[in-house]
Design an enzyme around this catalytic site. Structure first.
Site, PDB file in Angstrom:
ATOM      1  N   CYS A  53       0.841  -1.196   0.000  1.00  0.00           N
ATOM      2  CA  CYS A  53       0.000   0.000   0.000  1.00  0.00           C
ATOM      3  C   CYS A  53       0.879   1.250   0.000  1.00  0.00           C
ATOM      4  O   CYS A  53       2.058   1.214   0.368  1.00  0.00           O
ATOM      5  CB  CYS A  53      -0.892   0.019   1.226  1.00  0.00           C
ATOM      6  SG  CYS A  53      -2.066  -1.355   1.325  1.00  0.00           S
ATOM      7  N   GLU A  55       0.830   3.705   2.039  1.00  0.00           N
ATOM      8  CA  GLU A  55       1.321   4.036   3.373  1.00  0.00           C
ATOM      9  C   GLU A  55       2.609   3.285   3.690  1.00  0.00           C
ATOM     10  O   GLU A  55       3.535   3.842   4.297  1.00  0.00           O
ATOM     11  CB  GLU A  55       0.262   3.716   4.436  1.00  0.00           C
ATOM     12  CG  GLU A  55      -1.000   4.543   4.327  1.00  0.00           C
ATOM     13  CD  GLU A  55      -2.088   3.833   3.546  1.00  0.00           C
ATOM     14  OE1 GLU A  55      -3.272   3.985   3.909  1.00  0.00           O
ATOM     15  OE2 GLU A  55      -1.767   3.126   2.568  1.00  0.00           O
ATOM     16  N   CYS A  87      -5.637   0.344   5.595  1.00  0.00           N
ATOM     17  CA  CYS A  87      -6.097  -1.030   5.822  1.00  0.00           C
ATOM     18  C   CYS A  87      -5.527  -1.552   7.143  1.00  0.00           C
ATOM     19  O   CYS A  87      -4.697  -0.910   7.797  1.00  0.00           O
ATOM     20  CB  CYS A  87      -5.683  -1.925   4.664  1.00  0.00           C
ATOM     21  SG  CYS A  87      -3.902  -2.279   4.591  1.00  0.00           S
ATOM     22  N   TYR A 124      -2.250  -5.804  19.036  1.00  0.00           N
ATOM     23  CA  TYR A 124      -1.014  -6.530  19.302  1.00  0.00           C
ATOM     24  C   TYR A 124       0.150  -5.555  19.243  1.00  0.00           C
ATOM     25  O   TYR A 124       0.198  -4.680  18.377  1.00  0.00           O
ATOM     26  CB  TYR A 124      -0.812  -7.626  18.255  1.00  0.00           C
ATOM     27  CG  TYR A 124       0.552  -8.282  18.322  1.00  0.00           C
ATOM     28  CD1 TYR A 124       0.844  -9.235  19.288  1.00  0.00           C
ATOM     29  CD2 TYR A 124       1.553  -7.929  17.417  1.00  0.00           C
ATOM     30  CE1 TYR A 124       2.096  -9.838  19.349  1.00  0.00           C
ATOM     31  CE2 TYR A 124       2.804  -8.522  17.478  1.00  0.00           C
ATOM     32  CZ  TYR A 124       3.074  -9.473  18.439  1.00  0.00           C
ATOM     33  OH  TYR A 124       4.309 -10.045  18.496  1.00  0.00           O
TER      34      TYR A 124
END
Length: 238
Positions: A53, A55, A87, A124
């Site tokens: 992506c 990003e 995402c 996480y």
């Protein structure tokens, strides 16, 4: 609401997105600003095997420029899509590498920054990530922090951790930063803030500090838990 530095980031991403001109392999642009106020841009790469992506690509571009931690990031889709949210994979990567970064997203008709932590509740945490950290301050505190007259800050829902961190001051259209060390982080109820805590922040009494915090956090209550962060400057302006 977007402030001038965030608007600069969004404008850079939009300009990069317009330059894509319908290329099916590159459909999203991203821009990110570091603590020096530099803006880095990139686009996604979509080969038939799949690809990163925008990003994630801009994280690599910024790292290649030795950017240090990123302050703000945004992704813009081609065509008429404008701002799009990251995402899940990008959210986790941002959290691991830049946990203090704000992400510009659309909420209804409004655009605004939210911290990446809020995009991944109960997330996480990569145990070996060791990201470079920073703590945001209003520009009005710059001289007091630089001169050692302010050595504490009280935060609500803005986690800090002991260790090295940039002390980042957000002026209207630029950032200034000081290298610092977070000495301790102590959680306490808002109504338990002491006179000693207040003096470290340059106030005379606890009620004076609480009044200032109510102005910054209008919804805060006496029962809310805040973090009293003690720090010191370790070097000259960066």
């Amino acid at each position: 609401m977007l402030y001038p530095p965030e608007t600069r980031v969004l404008d850079a991403a939009r300009e990069q997105a317009r330059a894509l001109r319908g290329d099916p392999n590159h459909t999203v642009a991203a821009a990110a600003m570091d603590t020096l106020g530099r803006i880095h841009t990139a686009v996604n790469d979509y080969p038939f095997t799949g690809g990163p992506c925008a990003e994630l690509v801009v994280l690599g571009v910024a790292a290649a420029a030795a950017s240090g931690p990123l302050v703000t990031i945004v992704a813009v889709g081609d065509g008429d899509r404008d701002v799009i949210a990251p995402c899940g994979r990008c959210r986790q990567a941002l959290l691991d590498k830049h946990p203090d970064c704000d992400v510009i997203i659309r909420d209804g008709d409004q655009l605004g920054p939210v911290n990446v932590r809020s995009l991944l509740p109960h997330s996480y945490r990569h145990p070996d990530a060791e990201p470079e950290r920073f703590v945001r301050f209003s520009a009005g505190y710059f001289e007091a922090v630089r001169d050692g007259r302010k050595t504490a800050t009280t935060r609500l829902n803005d986690p800090c951790e002991p260790g090295p961190a940039w002390l980042l001051f957000e002026f209207d259209d630029v950032y200034r930063r000081l290298p610092g060390l977070i000495d301790s982080v102590v959680s306490k109820r808002f109504d338990e803030i002491s006179d000693d805590d207040a003096r470290l922040e340059g106030c005379e009494r606890a009620d004076e500090l609480r009044a200032g915090l109510r102005g910054h956090y209008p919804a805060i209550t006496d029962a809310d838990t805040v973090e009293v962060v003690r720090f010191h400057v370790t070097g000259a302006v960066g």
